[in-house]
Structure formats: C-alpha cells, structure tokens
Design a protein around this motif. Structure first.
Motif, PDB file in Angstrom:
ATOM      1  N   MET A  26      -6.932   2.773   0.958  1.00 44.47           N
ATOM      2  CA  MET A  26      -5.891   1.793   1.267  1.00 44.47           C
ATOM      3  C   MET A  26      -6.400   0.894   2.397  1.00 44.47           C
ATOM      4  N   THR A  27      -5.904  -0.327   2.425  1.00 40.61           N
ATOM      5  CA  THR A  27      -6.335  -1.284   3.444  1.00 40.61           C
ATOM      6  C   THR A  27      -5.867  -0.841   4.826  1.00 40.61           C
ATOM      7  N   GLU A 201      -0.355  -0.973  -0.230  1.00 45.01           N
ATOM      8  CA  GLU A 201      -1.646  -0.368  -0.578  1.00 45.01           C
ATOM      9  C   GLU A 201      -2.804  -1.285  -0.185  1.00 45.01           C
ATOM     10  N   ASP A 202      -2.624  -2.569  -0.373  1.00 45.65           N
ATOM     11  CA  ASP A 202      -3.746  -3.473  -0.194  1.00 45.65           C
ATOM     12  C   ASP A 202      -3.234  -4.846   0.227  1.00 45.65           C
ATOM     13  N   SER A 222       1.886  -0.121  -3.693  1.00 46.61           N
ATOM     14  CA  SER A 222       1.227   0.954  -4.463  1.00 46.61           C
ATOM     15  C   SER A 222       1.880   1.180  -5.824  1.00 46.61           C
ATOM     16  N   ASN A 396     -13.483  -4.303   0.077  1.00 46.53           N
ATOM     17  CA  ASN A 396     -12.059  -3.982   0.254  1.00 46.53           C
ATOM     18  C   ASN A 396     -11.766  -3.453   1.647  1.00 46.53           C
TER      19      ASN A 396
END
Ligand code: GCU
Length: 599
Positions: A26-27, A201-202, A222, A396
C-alpha cells in the motif's frame, strides 16, 4: 466480516497461485497505523535447505516421550531485524543460503479492520509463515511487499516465521555475479499495519505537467466500490478537493492554487497532504516539481540544471553492513551533501525509504534503478516478469517522492534483440504508471574511434531514453589514447548525457606516483579526477556527472590482498569515513558548477 468480492478474489488467488499472495505494498506505509516488529529475532541457519522438509515454520515441541524435533527457535542464534546477517556473525560473513527467522508477537485484531504484514525488503527471496501457515512469498531484495493476515492473525500470541534465501541464481535480478556484497536477511523494517476494511490503498499526487499551479490527484480505495467519499487536503494552501469513488474504487481530480511553491534541489518545499477515503485517512509531506529535458538540457521547474551527482551503495562501510535506519540515512546523505551534490544515484537498486525521504527533505534529487546489472538473462520470460514486478514495486513505492527525478532501467547491459525487447517492455511498464520522471540507463560502450579520433557510442536502445548515461573509466580500466584536453566526445548529441560513473581506486593514506595506476595511491586517483573533469568539458551535451563512488564499498570482486581486501576502493571517502585527495577536487568542481548555473 471481510468483503465478499475481496474474499472471492483472495480465494481464487490462493488456489491459482498458492505462493503468489504478496501484494504490491500500500502507498505510504509509514503514514499508517502500524507497529514495528523489528528487534532481535530467533534464527536457524539452514545450509542444506532442510527446514522446509522439517516444517520448522510449525515450531513443533515434543509432547510425549517418544517424539522429538531436530530444530528449535529457542536458545539458538539471534539476529537483529532490520539488518543483514553477514555483518552480525563472523560465520555468516560470506554466507549465501537459507536462514529461518522467527519471532512471537502479541496482537489484538480490531473488528472491521484489515491487518497487513509489511516488509520494507527481504534479501533476496523469502516465504512468510504466520502461525504455521504460509501467507506469502516474494522475490527481489530491494522492494517492499505485504500480505493480508486478517484471517491468519490471532488475538494474543502469534508466531511469525520468514524463510530467507540469498543464493545467487542465473534467473535472478541481479544475477550470478555483481560488484557488491550479496547481503542476506530481513534488511528493512517489518510492520504490522491496521487499516479499515476499505482503506486508501494507493494514491498518486503530483504536479500537472502543463500547469504549474495545478496538482493532479488519483486515489484508489482497496474495495471496488462506488460512492465512497474521498478528499485530499493541502492545509498550507487552504485547499481541499473531494468527491466519491467510481465502481472500481477510483477517484481522480485536480487542485489549483496560485500560491503553490515548487520543490527544487535548492528549495526543497513540501506540503502536508491529508488523504481521506471512507473511514481511512493517511498523510504525508509531498513536494511538487516538474522535471523534463529540453534538447540536451535537464530542466527542473523550467530551470536548466547541472546534475552534480554522486553514487553510493546502501551500505555503512564502518559497520560492513546494510544501511537500514534513519541514522544510517543521515550518515550517507550528510557526506554526500558536504561534497556539494544536488543529486544522488542510488546504486544499483531501490534503497530504503529513510534515504529517499531524507534526500527529499534535504533537497537532493534522486536517480533510482532496479538492479538490471550487466549479465541478466534477457532470454528468460520469468526473469522478465520479475523485472517488471520489481520496477512496478519501486515506482509504486516512490511515485509520490518528488526528489526521485530519474528511473534507471539498466546498467552496463550488452546490446542484443533480447535485451532490447526486455528493456523496451520495462520502459513501457514504467511509462504506463509514471510519465512525470525521466527514464535513463547507464552504458559502458563508449569507444575511441581511432580514425576520427573521437569517443563515440552506438547502442540503438538509447533512442528510447529521455537521458543517456555513460560509465567510462578513463585512466583506470582504459588508458588515455589522447590527452584529456584533446579527448572529444560525440555520444547521443541530441539528448542530455550524464557521466554516471568514472573514477579509480586508491587506498586511503597511500601516497605514490600521479602517473602510475598500480600505485593505488590517492595521488594517482586525484590526477585521474583532474584528467576526467578536463575531458568532460569537451562533451557538448553534458548535463551532469556522477563519480563512482562516494564510499569504498565491499565486493567479492576485489581480491588484491593489500590494496583491496574485499573492498572496491573507488570511494572518494574510505571505509573509515576519511576523505581522499580526490574528494577536494570533486568538491571544488561542484562549487564551480553550482556558481555557473546560478548565474
Ligand atoms: C561498473 C559497475 C559498478 C562497478 C564499477 C567498478 O561500472 O557499474 O557497479 O562497481 O564498474 O568497476 O568499480
């Protein structure tokens, strides 16, 4: 009760690829609600890979009078996590093989939350077990991964086992031989992270390429669920943008502010950014900058730059071990800053987040690469997939790091149709995710054209790159065909060119002839620097230089018993932190370049 769609997706994945359940992390994991599982872990050295057969991850104890187990994690070796095992025990200095790490930890899982085990990096390949159950595996020693352990985690005591193997193989990245120490172990932080069932999530938050008062925002929740409220706030600008997700859980928008100030090496401005989605929220400091090429120039926010660069490995020479903490990052970066750099090439692999984030705070731009180093098996599809995954994991992790201006996809690879196809697919993957940075690769193919008395290079792959970088060791691996002043270059003159490596070895404190390479002396190294810097003035498209290397570093390539002893001595600074004569030459050159570009 976990989300049905997600559960079905999990089960499918576990059935189809039982080993593959390691997700791209995850970020901004450090911006989450986490607990570090660092510390002293129990360990078993498993030279013959018998631990799997013995199921050591089940941590069995004898029960009756007749059963016994020829392993136990109690009372044996203990290893520090994060850290490499090589520097923690003389027996493990050269060890390449399997080590089983284990520890207990208490947990108190919260309802309506997901629990993730997140690893900053494990070198080189690993399998992770929780309470006797395999939960994920990962290959690649320098990128993060995570596993959802919501279903495997217990209230109270949990037993975590990580099987780590750093054996070099032909299909690995890097492959069988490379000029740095093959450190093994759980080399970066291990965290237990708690997030709401549907979490942020990102996200990718960066400056618009056309409008320098606009920030583009992409957030992914997510769960593929529509209508979830998302907002992105930059308090210092008094700005918030918000909306709801689409059916895939995505939200995209942009934020405008005339007050927006941009990040640059000499002005590392960053803003606190708060991202909220559903019941989740995460924050971090983000900077905004534009980096691009204009013919043979590199521009940051429209201003031409000379990249005053240096490389270093993720190693603390004084400890003969991997750098893994904030304090280590300070050690490496402050020495680089003192040299007068505005950029660092993190060689030859993604380095830990402490280094990347501190560099950004200090105003140092970064070149980050995956270890496609010399002899990679470009014909192997599995190796190609690994490279794709490694690049994706690297991008990422750091796509919100404005300091990272360059993604490096290869170092000193030989031209071939297989290599070209392999690298072109990497570039395509990278540019799919991120077009806000420059793509570069380092080549060692510059040759002296005896007829034309000029240095040239012919590698067709360069046409795909934004910036071309050259490793050239004049005065070390290559004698001078002409004097430095007469040495002209004609290499990719339509693109910016960075000298990504040059230099020579010197044992600190050793004096000798300025003319004799085998003096291994500081005097010869200093002379070599003067000569190369003189030659670089003849490179019409020169946009930066990066001496190889800041510190002497450990390498099994380096056998000379008195001058090397397992160290590559090309450092400007010795393994004890002592600056060699060439350090001053480079420092003064960077002072001059800085003034030149400030005019
Ligand atoms: C190569 C390589 C480095 C290596 C250096 C050297 O160019 O990219 O990883 O350490 O040369 O020979 O010292």
């Amino acid at each position: 009760m976990p989300n049905m769609k997600r559960l079905i997706f999990y089960i499918l994945l576990t059935v189809l690829f039982p080993e593959a359940v390691s997700f791209a992390a995850m970020t901004n994991v450090y911006g989450r609600d986490y607990r570090l599982l660092n510390g002293r872990w129990d360990a078993i050295v498993d030279l013959y890979d018998q631990g799997d057969r013995m199921k050591v991850y089940e941590n069995r104890k004898p029960e009756g009078n007749t059963d016994f187990y020829e392993y136990s994690f109690d009372g044996g070796l203990r290893l520090e996590v994060p850290g490499d095992w090589n520097s923690q025990s003389p027996e493990l200095k050269y060890y390449e093989g399997t080590v089983w790490y284990a520890r207990h930890f208490d947990a108190d899982p919260k309802p309506d939350c997901r629990e993730f085990l997140c690893f900053g990096a494990v070198s080189y390949r690993c399998r992770v077990y929780l309470n006797g159950r395999e939960i994920c595996s990962h290959e690649g020693g320098f990128t993060p991964f995570e596993a959802d352990v919501t279903d495997a985690l217990r209230k109270g005591d949990n037993f975590l086992v990580v099987e780590v193997n750093n054996r070099r193989t032909k299909d690995a990245i890097p492959a069988l031989a490379f000029d740095w120490w093959n450190y093994g172990g759980i080399t970066r932080d291990v965290m237990l992270v708690t997030v709401p069932d549907n979490y942020v999530e990102d996200y990718f938050i960066r400056l618009d390429k056309k409008n320098h008062d606009t920030v583009n925002v992409d957030v992914r929740m997510s769960q593929p669920e529509a209508g979830v409220k998302v907002s992105v706030e930059i308090p210092a600008l008094g700005k918030t943008v918000s909306g709801t997700t689409d059916a895939r859980g995505n939200f995209s928008t942009s934020l405008r502010s005339k007050k927006l100030r941009l990040w640059a090496p000499d002005a590392p401005v960053r803003y606190e950014v708060n991202i909220a989605g559903g019941d989740d929220s995460v924050s971090e400091r983000i900077g905004f900058r534009d980096i691009r090429t204009d013919g043979t120039r590199i521009l940051i926010n429209g201003k031409p730059q000379f990249m005053r660069c240096i490389s270093f490995h993720e190693e603390i020479p004084q400890r003969m071990g991997r750098a893994c903490s904030k304090a280590d990052a300070v050690t490496l970066l402050s020495e680089a800053r003192d040299l007068g750099v505005n950029m660092i090439r993190l060689a030859h692999y993604p380095q830990n987040e402490y280094i990347v984030r501190l560099a950004e705070e200090m105003g140092i731009a970064l070149w980050q690469e995956i270890p496609i180093w010399q002899g990679i098996d470009f014909t192997d599809n599995d190796t190609r997939d690994k490279a794709q995954k490694m690049l994706t994991e690297m991008i990422n992790r750091d796509k919100n790091r404005c300091a990272v201006g360059f993604w490096g996809v290869a170092n000193e690879t030989k031209p071939s149709p297989e290599r070209d196809a392999f690298l072109e697919s990497l570039l395509a993957t990278g540019r799919d995710i991120d077009t806000t940075r420059l793509y570069v690769a380092a080549f060692d193919l510059v040759e002296f054209d005896k007829e034309r008395k000029i240095f040239t290079m012919d590698d067709p792959f360069t046409r795909n790159l934004d910036v071309v970088a050259v490793n050239k060791y004049m005065g070390w691996y290559h004698p001078w065909p002409l004097s430095p002043a007469e040495s002209k270059w004609e290499v990719n003159t339509d693109k910016p060119l960075i000298i990504s490596e040059f230099g020579g070895e010197a044992l600190y404190g050793q004096s000798g002839s300025r003319d004799v390479v085998s003096s291994w002396s500081e005097d010869y190294q200093a002379r070599l620097y003067e000569d190369n810097l003189r030659m670089f003035e003849n490179i019409p498209n020169l946009a930066g230089v990066s001496p190889w290397i800041l510190f002497d570093f450990r390498s099994p390539f380096r056998f000379h018993p008195t001058n090397q002893e397992g160290w590559n001595r090309k450092g400007l600074v010795s393994d004890r932190g002592q600056r060699k004569k060439a350090w001053k030459i480079m420092h003064d050159y960077y002072q001059k370049k800085k003034l030149e570009y400030e005019k």
